[in-house]
Design a protein around this motif. Structure first.
Motif, PDB file in Angstrom:
ATOM      1  N   VAL A 100      11.851 -55.980   5.592  1.00 22.77           N
ATOM      2  CA  VAL A 100      10.857 -56.986   5.195  1.00 22.77           C
ATOM      3  C   VAL A 100       9.701 -55.955   4.510  1.00 22.77           C
ATOM      4  O   VAL A 100       9.252 -55.218   4.996  1.00 22.77           O
ATOM      5  CB  VAL A 100      10.252 -57.591   6.042  1.00 22.77           C
ATOM      6  N   VAL A 101       9.710 -55.990   2.984  1.00 19.98           N
ATOM      7  CA  VAL A 101       9.015 -55.106   2.201  1.00 19.98           C
ATOM      8  C   VAL A 101       7.669 -56.047   2.021  1.00 19.98           C
ATOM      9  O   VAL A 101       7.752 -57.170   1.296  1.00 19.98           O
ATOM     10  CB  VAL A 101       9.357 -54.716   1.226  1.00 19.98           C
ATOM     11  N   VAL A 102       6.492 -55.419   2.661  1.00 16.71           N
ATOM     12  CA  VAL A 102       5.201 -56.264   2.431  1.00 16.71           C
ATOM     13  C   VAL A 102       4.404 -55.264   1.511  1.00 16.71           C
ATOM     14  O   VAL A 102       3.705 -54.298   2.017  1.00 16.71           O
ATOM     15  CB  VAL A 102       4.578 -56.672   3.772  1.00 16.71           C
ATOM     16  N   THR A 103       4.214 -55.879   0.307  1.00 18.74           N
ATOM     17  CA  THR A 103       3.140 -55.195  -0.484  1.00 18.74           C
ATOM     18  C   THR A 103       1.999 -55.603  -1.003  1.00 18.74           C
ATOM     19  O   THR A 103       1.823 -56.684  -1.501  1.00 18.74           O
ATOM     20  CB  THR A 103       4.113 -54.836  -2.137  1.00 18.74           C
ATOM     21  N   GLY A 104       0.993 -54.946  -0.485  1.00 17.99           N
ATOM     22  CA  GLY A 104      -0.236 -55.316  -0.907  1.00 17.99           C
ATOM     23  C   GLY A 104      -0.933 -55.188  -2.249  1.00 17.99           C
ATOM     24  O   GLY A 104      -0.303 -54.181  -2.940  1.00 17.99           O
ATOM     25  N   LYS A 105      -1.631 -55.860  -2.632  1.00 17.93           N
ATOM     26  CA  LYS A 105      -2.145 -55.900  -4.121  1.00 17.93           C
ATOM     27  C   LYS A 105      -3.112 -54.704  -4.437  1.00 17.93           C
ATOM     28  O   LYS A 105      -3.196 -54.466  -5.614  1.00 17.93           O
ATOM     29  CB  LYS A 105      -2.704 -57.245  -4.487  1.00 17.93           C
ATOM     30  N   GLY A 106      -3.721 -54.147  -3.454  1.00 22.84           N
ATOM     31  CA  GLY A 106      -4.416 -53.104  -3.662  1.00 22.84           C
ATOM     32  C   GLY A 106      -5.002 -52.493  -2.192  1.00 22.84           C
ATOM     33  O   GLY A 106      -4.712 -53.227  -1.175  1.00 22.84           O
ATOM     34  N   ARG A 107      -5.335 -51.263  -2.264  1.00 26.85           N
ATOM     35  CA  ARG A 107      -5.664 -50.487  -0.886  1.00 26.85           C
ATOM     36  C   ARG A 107      -6.764 -51.382  -0.210  1.00 26.85           C
ATOM     37  O   ARG A 107      -6.758 -51.457   0.925  1.00 26.85           O
ATOM     38  CB  ARG A 107      -6.234 -49.270  -1.285  1.00 26.85           C
ATOM     39  N   ASP A 108      -7.705 -52.177  -0.702  1.00 31.29           N
ATOM     40  CA  ASP A 108      -8.744 -52.777  -0.257  1.00 31.29           C
ATOM     41  C   ASP A 108      -8.365 -54.362  -0.502  1.00 31.29           C
ATOM     42  O   ASP A 108      -9.466 -55.244   0.050  1.00 31.29           O
ATOM     43  CB  ASP A 108     -10.198 -52.421  -0.964  1.00 31.29           C
ATOM     44  N   MET A 264       5.381 -51.750   5.262  1.00 28.54           N
ATOM     45  CA  MET A 264       4.193 -52.492   4.658  1.00 28.54           C
ATOM     46  C   MET A 264       2.977 -51.589   4.329  1.00 28.54           C
ATOM     47  O   MET A 264       2.696 -50.415   4.758  1.00 28.54           O
ATOM     48  CB  MET A 264       3.625 -53.557   5.720  1.00 28.54           C
ATOM     49  N   GLY A 265       2.238 -52.069   3.189  1.00 28.57           N
ATOM     50  CA  GLY A 265       1.244 -51.184   2.788  1.00 28.57           C
ATOM     51  C   GLY A 265       0.829 -51.509   1.149  1.00 28.57           C
ATOM     52  O   GLY A 265       1.385 -52.370   0.849  1.00 28.57           O
ATOM     53  N   ASP A 266      -0.143 -51.072   0.779  1.00 24.75           N
ATOM     54  CA  ASP A 266      -0.614 -51.303  -0.582  1.00 24.75           C
ATOM     55  C   ASP A 266       0.548 -50.691  -1.547  1.00 24.75           C
ATOM     56  O   ASP A 266       1.079 -49.651  -1.146  1.00 24.75           O
ATOM     57  CB  ASP A 266      -1.974 -50.892  -0.892  1.00 24.75           C
ATOM     58  N   ALA A 267       0.496 -51.225  -2.647  1.00 25.20           N
ATOM     59  CA  ALA A 267       1.424 -50.756  -3.899  1.00 25.20           C
ATOM     60  C   ALA A 267       1.495 -49.480  -3.979  1.00 25.20           C
ATOM     61  O   ALA A 267       2.455 -48.781  -3.984  1.00 25.20           O
ATOM     62  CB  ALA A 267       1.393 -51.726  -4.908  1.00 25.20           C
ATOM     63  N   GLY A 268       0.306 -48.818  -4.204  1.00 23.10           N
ATOM     64  CA  GLY A 268       0.077 -47.564  -4.584  1.00 23.10           C
ATOM     65  C   GLY A 268       0.622 -46.743  -3.422  1.00 23.10           C
ATOM     66  O   GLY A 268       1.378 -45.647  -3.682  1.00 23.10           O
ATOM     67  N   SER A 269       0.249 -47.067  -2.076  1.00 26.85           N
ATOM     68  CA  SER A 269       0.794 -46.016  -1.024  1.00 26.85           C
ATOM     69  C   SER A 269       2.395 -46.240  -1.140  1.00 26.85           C
ATOM     70  O   SER A 269       2.941 -45.149  -0.802  1.00 26.85           O
ATOM     71  CB  SER A 269       0.347 -46.437   0.227  1.00 26.85           C
ATOM     72  N   LEU A 270       3.001 -47.083  -0.859  1.00 30.32           N
ATOM     73  CA  LEU A 270       4.352 -47.505  -0.922  1.00 30.32           C
ATOM     74  C   LEU A 270       5.314 -46.842  -2.017  1.00 30.32           C
ATOM     75  O   LEU A 270       6.392 -46.622  -2.069  1.00 30.32           O
ATOM     76  CB  LEU A 270       4.734 -48.998  -0.732  1.00 30.32           C
ATOM     77  N   SER A 271       4.471 -46.692  -3.291  1.00 31.67           N
ATOM     78  CA  SER A 271       5.302 -46.242  -4.497  1.00 31.67           C
ATOM     79  C   SER A 271       5.356 -44.624  -4.186  1.00 31.67           C
ATOM     80  O   SER A 271       6.075 -44.149  -5.081  1.00 31.67           O
ATOM     81  CB  SER A 271       4.402 -46.507  -5.698  1.00 31.67           C
ATOM     82  N   ARG A 272       4.721 -43.942  -3.223  1.00 31.91           N
ATOM     83  CA  ARG A 272       4.917 -42.630  -3.184  1.00 31.91           C
ATOM     84  C   ARG A 272       6.386 -42.108  -2.693  1.00 31.91           C
ATOM     85  O   ARG A 272       7.043 -42.759  -1.893  1.00 31.91           O
ATOM     86  CB  ARG A 272       3.663 -41.990  -2.328  1.00 31.91           C
TER      87      ARG A 272
END
Length: 272
Positions: A100-108, A264-272
């Motif tokens: 289950v991939v949960v991608t946040g729209k931003g860190r905050d 799970m995490g924000d898009a920026g973090s998961l893209s690393r």
């Protein structure tokens, strides 16, 4: 306050907790459980392996003090899997066949999207995109009690439960009045029904126990009660929430034989 109710309020450190509760952290704001629950509502758990303790998770994978899986690469893991980067992909256990991939729209940001992927011989197959919510203040890679952020990482999904009867999931399911909740959330929305269905995210918890178990292997200060649960039309204190129909679909789809995980995490973090 009756002794049992007081005990429940003191132990709730996750999605059922509220800013008014003693260690409230992972969900709505003014939630007040209406029934005395076993130890505590949900416990954050362990990453895709265990709980920060060796030997509690997927075979051959060690967890870190963060409760996440070891960063060793798994060459057999097919790609692509969403927009996950190499570091995130390396955290997914080699035996995981559902993610289950949960991608946040931003860190905050407290809005996100969830997709259930199934691993096949040719790669990861994506399911439907579901709208989701996360913690009020967004995401963190060092979750602490009361920070109102959801933990970033890869975590196993091993146990479910809820106020409503088991809809037919293959996961161990604890139907209990301990999942009752009342009060209002950050947006003034009613919280009743939020825990009709839940799946415990194995962050700082002991897999193989009810989501209501309050054991915190990493320590109480690292939070607990991080769940997937029913959306109440507002941000959470740390959990991830989905519409009720999507929670039912998820419960019916998850199979412990497939070693499901949540990324799970924000898009920026998961893209690393």
């Amino acid at each position: 306050m009756p002794v049992l109710a007081l005990l429940a309020a003191a132990l709730l450190t996750g999605c059922a907790a509220t800013t008014g509760s003693p260690a409230g952290e992972s969900s709505p704001t003014a939630a007040t459980p209406t029934a005395a629950a076993p130890p505590a509502v949900g416990a954050p758990g362990n990453a895709a392996t265990g709980n920060g303790a060796p030997g509690t998770g997927a075979p051959g994978v060690e967890s870190t003090t963060q409760g996440r899986t070891d960063a060793g690469a798994h060459p057999g893991t097919p790609a692509p899997l969403g927009n996950l980067g190499p570091r995130t992909l390396a955290l997914i256990p080699g035996n995981a066949r559902q993610a289950v991939v949960v991608t946040g729209k931003g860190r905050d940001a407290n809005r996100s999207e969830a997709v259930l992927y199934r691993r096949t011989a040719s790669g990861w197959e994506a399911g439907t995109v579901w709208p989701a919510r996360n913690a009020l203040n967004g995401w963190t890679d060092n979750h602490l009690v009361g920070d109102l952020r959801s933990p970033i990482g890869v975590f196993t999904l091993s146990d479910a439960g809820g106020l409503l009867p088991d809809p037919g999931t293959l996961l161990p399911y604890d139907e209990s009045p301990g999942f009752s909740i009342s009060g209002t959330g950050f947006m003034g929305e009613p919280l009743a029904g939020s825990f009709d269905y839940v799946v415990a995210i194995d962050y700082n918890r002991v897999p193989g126990t009810s989501p209501l178990d309050w054991t915190r292997p990493l320590g109480a200060y690292r939070g607990g009660g991080i769940w997937l649960h029913v959306d109440h039309d507002g941000p959470t204190q740390g959990c991830v929430s989905l519409e009720e129909r999507h929670m039912r679909q998820l419960l019916l789809a998850l199979d412990p034989e497939q070693h499901p995980v949540i990324v799970m995490g924000d898009a920026g973090s998961l893209s690393r």
